[in-house]
Design a protein around this motif. Structure first.
Motif, PDB file in Angstrom:
ATOM      1  N   LYS A   3      55.158 -12.909   8.704  1.00 28.88           N
ATOM      2  CA  LYS A   3      56.169 -13.108   9.727  1.00 28.88           C
ATOM      3  C   LYS A   3      56.498 -14.589   9.829  1.00 28.88           C
ATOM      4  N   ILE A   4      57.771 -14.878  10.080  1.00 31.42           N
ATOM      5  CA  ILE A   4      58.199 -16.263  10.201  1.00 31.42           C
ATOM      6  C   ILE A   4      58.083 -16.748  11.635  1.00 31.42           C
ATOM      7  N   GLY A   5      58.335 -15.876  12.597  1.00 30.91           N
ATOM      8  CA  GLY A   5      58.293 -16.283  13.988  1.00 30.91           C
ATOM      9  C   GLY A   5      59.677 -16.673  14.480  1.00 30.91           C
ATOM     10  N   GLU A   6      59.718 -17.365  15.609  1.00 30.04           N
ATOM     11  CA  GLU A   6      60.990 -17.753  16.206  1.00 30.04           C
ATOM     12  C   GLU A   6      61.667 -18.843  15.390  1.00 30.04           C
ATOM     13  N   ILE A   7      62.901 -18.590  14.993  1.00 32.75           N
ATOM     14  CA  ILE A   7      63.687 -19.589  14.283  1.00 32.75           C
ATOM     15  C   ILE A   7      65.111 -19.539  14.820  1.00 32.75           C
ATOM     16  N   PRO A   8      65.873 -20.627  14.664  1.00 31.68           N
ATOM     17  CA  PRO A   8      67.255 -20.643  15.145  1.00 31.68           C
ATOM     18  C   PRO A   8      68.068 -19.483  14.579  1.00 31.68           C
ATOM     19  N   ARG A  22      54.898 -16.286   1.956  1.00 33.09           N
ATOM     20  CA  ARG A  22      54.574 -17.637   2.415  1.00 33.09           C
ATOM     21  C   ARG A  22      53.930 -18.413   1.282  1.00 33.09           C
ATOM     22  N   ASP A  23      54.388 -19.645   1.096  1.00 30.20           N
ATOM     23  CA  ASP A  23      53.842 -20.518   0.061  1.00 30.20           C
ATOM     24  C   ASP A  23      52.752 -21.388   0.686  1.00 30.20           C
ATOM     25  N   THR A  24      51.571 -21.387   0.090  1.00 33.10           N
ATOM     26  CA  THR A  24      50.448 -22.147   0.668  1.00 33.10           C
ATOM     27  C   THR A  24      49.936 -23.240  -0.266  1.00 33.10           C
ATOM     28  N   ILE A  25      50.729 -23.596  -1.280  1.00 34.82           N
ATOM     29  CA  ILE A  25      50.262 -24.595  -2.248  1.00 34.82           C
ATOM     30  C   ILE A  25      50.276 -25.999  -1.665  1.00 34.82           C
ATOM     31  N   LEU A  27      50.332 -29.422   0.809  1.00 38.88           N
ATOM     32  CA  LEU A  27      49.388 -29.961   1.782  1.00 38.88           C
ATOM     33  C   LEU A  27      50.090 -30.755   2.880  1.00 38.88           C
ATOM     34  N   SER A  28      51.408 -30.593   2.996  1.00 32.34           N
ATOM     35  CA  SER A  28      52.174 -31.416   3.929  1.00 32.34           C
ATOM     36  C   SER A  28      52.010 -30.983   5.378  1.00 32.34           C
ATOM     37  N   GLY A  29      51.533 -29.770   5.612  1.00 40.69           N
ATOM     38  CA  GLY A  29      51.445 -29.259   6.973  1.00 40.69           C
ATOM     39  C   GLY A  29      52.670 -28.461   7.370  1.00 40.69           C
ATOM     40  N   ALA A  30      53.694 -28.466   6.521  1.00 41.81           N
ATOM     41  CA  ALA A  30      54.902 -27.688   6.793  1.00 41.81           C
ATOM     42  C   ALA A  30      54.643 -26.219   6.476  1.00 41.81           C
ATOM     43  N   GLN A  31      55.410 -25.329   7.113  1.00 41.00           N
ATOM     44  CA  GLN A  31      55.380 -23.911   6.794  1.00 41.00           C
ATOM     45  C   GLN A  31      56.480 -23.644   5.771  1.00 41.00           C
ATOM     46  N   ILE A  32      56.125 -23.015   4.658  1.00 36.41           N
ATOM     47  CA  ILE A  32      57.087 -22.740   3.596  1.00 36.41           C
ATOM     48  C   ILE A  32      57.173 -21.231   3.379  1.00 36.41           C
ATOM     49  N   PHE A  33      58.366 -20.684   3.510  1.00 38.54           N
ATOM     50  CA  PHE A  33      58.598 -19.264   3.282  1.00 38.54           C
ATOM     51  C   PHE A  33      59.592 -19.119   2.137  1.00 38.54           C
ATOM     52  N   CYS A  34      59.319 -18.190   1.214  1.00 37.06           N
ATOM     53  CA  CYS A  34      60.140 -18.025   0.018  1.00 37.06           C
ATOM     54  C   CYS A  34      60.728 -16.623  -0.061  1.00 37.06           C
ATOM     55  N   GLY A  35      62.052 -16.540  -0.103  1.00 39.60           N
ATOM     56  CA  GLY A  35      62.750 -15.295  -0.343  1.00 39.60           C
ATOM     57  C   GLY A  35      63.168 -15.237  -1.801  1.00 39.60           C
ATOM     58  N   GLU A  36      63.950 -14.232  -2.146  1.00 37.54           N
ATOM     59  CA  GLU A  36      64.367 -14.092  -3.543  1.00 37.54           C
ATOM     60  C   GLU A  36      65.224 -15.268  -3.995  1.00 37.54           C
ATOM     61  N   ASN A  37      66.122 -15.745  -3.120  1.00 39.68           N
ATOM     62  CA  ASN A  37      67.046 -16.813  -3.491  1.00 39.68           C
ATOM     63  C   ASN A  37      66.975 -18.021  -2.571  1.00 39.68           C
ATOM     64  N   TRP A  38      66.010 -18.052  -1.676  1.00 39.19           N
ATOM     65  CA  TRP A  38      65.954 -19.148  -0.715  1.00 39.19           C
ATOM     66  C   TRP A  38      64.520 -19.581  -0.437  1.00 39.19           C
ATOM     67  N   VAL A  39      64.401 -20.788   0.090  1.00 42.95           N
ATOM     68  CA  VAL A  39      63.126 -21.335   0.557  1.00 42.95           C
ATOM     69  C   VAL A  39      63.383 -21.947   1.932  1.00 42.95           C
ATOM     70  N   LEU A  40      62.580 -21.587   2.912  1.00 42.19           N
ATOM     71  CA  LEU A  40      62.712 -22.131   4.254  1.00 42.19           C
ATOM     72  C   LEU A  40      61.506 -23.018   4.549  1.00 42.19           C
ATOM     73  N   LYS A  41      61.792 -24.256   4.897  1.00 39.51           N
ATOM     74  CA  LYS A  41      60.736 -25.217   5.218  1.00 39.51           C
ATOM     75  C   LYS A  41      60.818 -25.553   6.709  1.00 39.51           C
ATOM     76  N   ILE A  42      59.738 -25.272   7.422  1.00 39.67           N
ATOM     77  CA  ILE A  42      59.671 -25.531   8.856  1.00 39.67           C
ATOM     78  C   ILE A  42      58.610 -26.603   9.101  1.00 39.67           C
ATOM     79  N   GLU A  43      59.018 -27.688   9.724  1.00 39.73           N
ATOM     80  CA  GLU A  43      58.049 -28.746  10.000  1.00 39.73           C
ATOM     81  C   GLU A  43      58.427 -29.525  11.241  1.00 39.73           C
ATOM     82  N   THR A  44      57.515 -30.337  11.717  1.00 38.88           N
ATOM     83  CA  THR A  44      57.746 -31.139  12.905  1.00 38.88           C
ATOM     84  C   THR A  44      58.812 -32.184  12.627  1.00 38.88           C
ATOM     85  N   LEU A  45      59.723 -32.351  13.588  1.00 36.15           N
ATOM     86  CA  LEU A  45      60.766 -33.356  13.444  1.00 36.15           C
ATOM     87  C   LEU A  45      60.157 -34.745  13.321  1.00 36.15           C
ATOM     88  N   GLY A  46      60.699 -35.532  12.424  1.00 35.11           N
ATOM     89  CA  GLY A  46      60.208 -36.885  12.247  1.00 35.11           C
ATOM     90  C   GLY A  46      61.061 -37.608  11.225  1.00 35.11           C
TER      91      GLY A  46
END
Length: 201
Positions: A3-8, A22-25, A27-46
């Protein structure tokens, strides 16, 4: 199922109904989710996360990097939706067992990076900018002897972070700007039939 959780909403609508993992390779601390044609990277603003977004947009058609499909901020999080790239990570076992081939591919990867015209780069990281950041850290007392290499301070080294900063300012090298990768490592390099096919992160 992952599950991805709450997203815009505008990002969720672009994901479609297909399966993802979910991609766990990394070490950045970001959450990475991979679909067939997309990758979603969720991380703290900075600054670093924002810089990645700006650079990906600027690098479009300059370098084989993921295309930005969508971007949103919500709360303290950044949501970066990118195209999924074809290729095999350079850390695959058969590459690790062939040092000569890996060396050729790494050479190609560096050469391609350095050929990018840096004119108009939205995130130039010059020596002057690095020294200004160092100056702020030293003034704030964030640079300690304990965090430095043993030979940095003491006999044969510098007496304090302030003295080290002064030496760096007085001995700054001449610069020849080239484009570089902030995390140049095997998992961030993709290989296709013709050699290096993509750069990640």
């Amino acid at each position: 199922m992952e599950k991805i959780g709450e997203i815009p909403r505008k990002i969720r609508e672009m994901l479609g109904e297909g399966p993802f993992s979910r991609d766990t390779i990394g070490l950045s601390g970001a959450q990475i989710f991979c679909g067939e044609n997309w990758v979603l990277k969720i991380e703290t603003l900075g600054e670093e996360s924002r810089r990645e977004y700006e650079l990906l947009k600027w690098l479009d058609r300059k370098l084989p990097v993921p295309r930005v499909l969508g971007y949103a901020q919500q709360g303290e999080k950044q949501y970066l939706l990118m195209s999924r790239m074809e290729g095999e990570m350079l850390c695959a076992p058969h590459f690790l067992k062939d040092p000569e081939k890996m060396t050729r591919l790494l050479s190609q990867a560096f050469s391609t990076l350095w050929q990018v015209d840096v004119t108009g780069c939205p995130c130039p990281d010059t020596t002057e900018k690095k020294l200004r950041r160092a100056e702020k850290r030293v003034a704030a007392g964030l640079c300690t002897r304990e965090e430095a290499e043993p030979e940095t301070y003491g006999p044969g080294g510098f007496s304090s972070p302030e003295r080290l900063l002064l030496w760096l300012k007085e001995n700054r090298p001449e610069e020849e700007p080239v484009f570089s990768h902030g995390d140049f490592c095997l998992p961030n390099l993709l290989v296709g039939e013709g050699g290096i096919s993509g750069y990640l992160d």
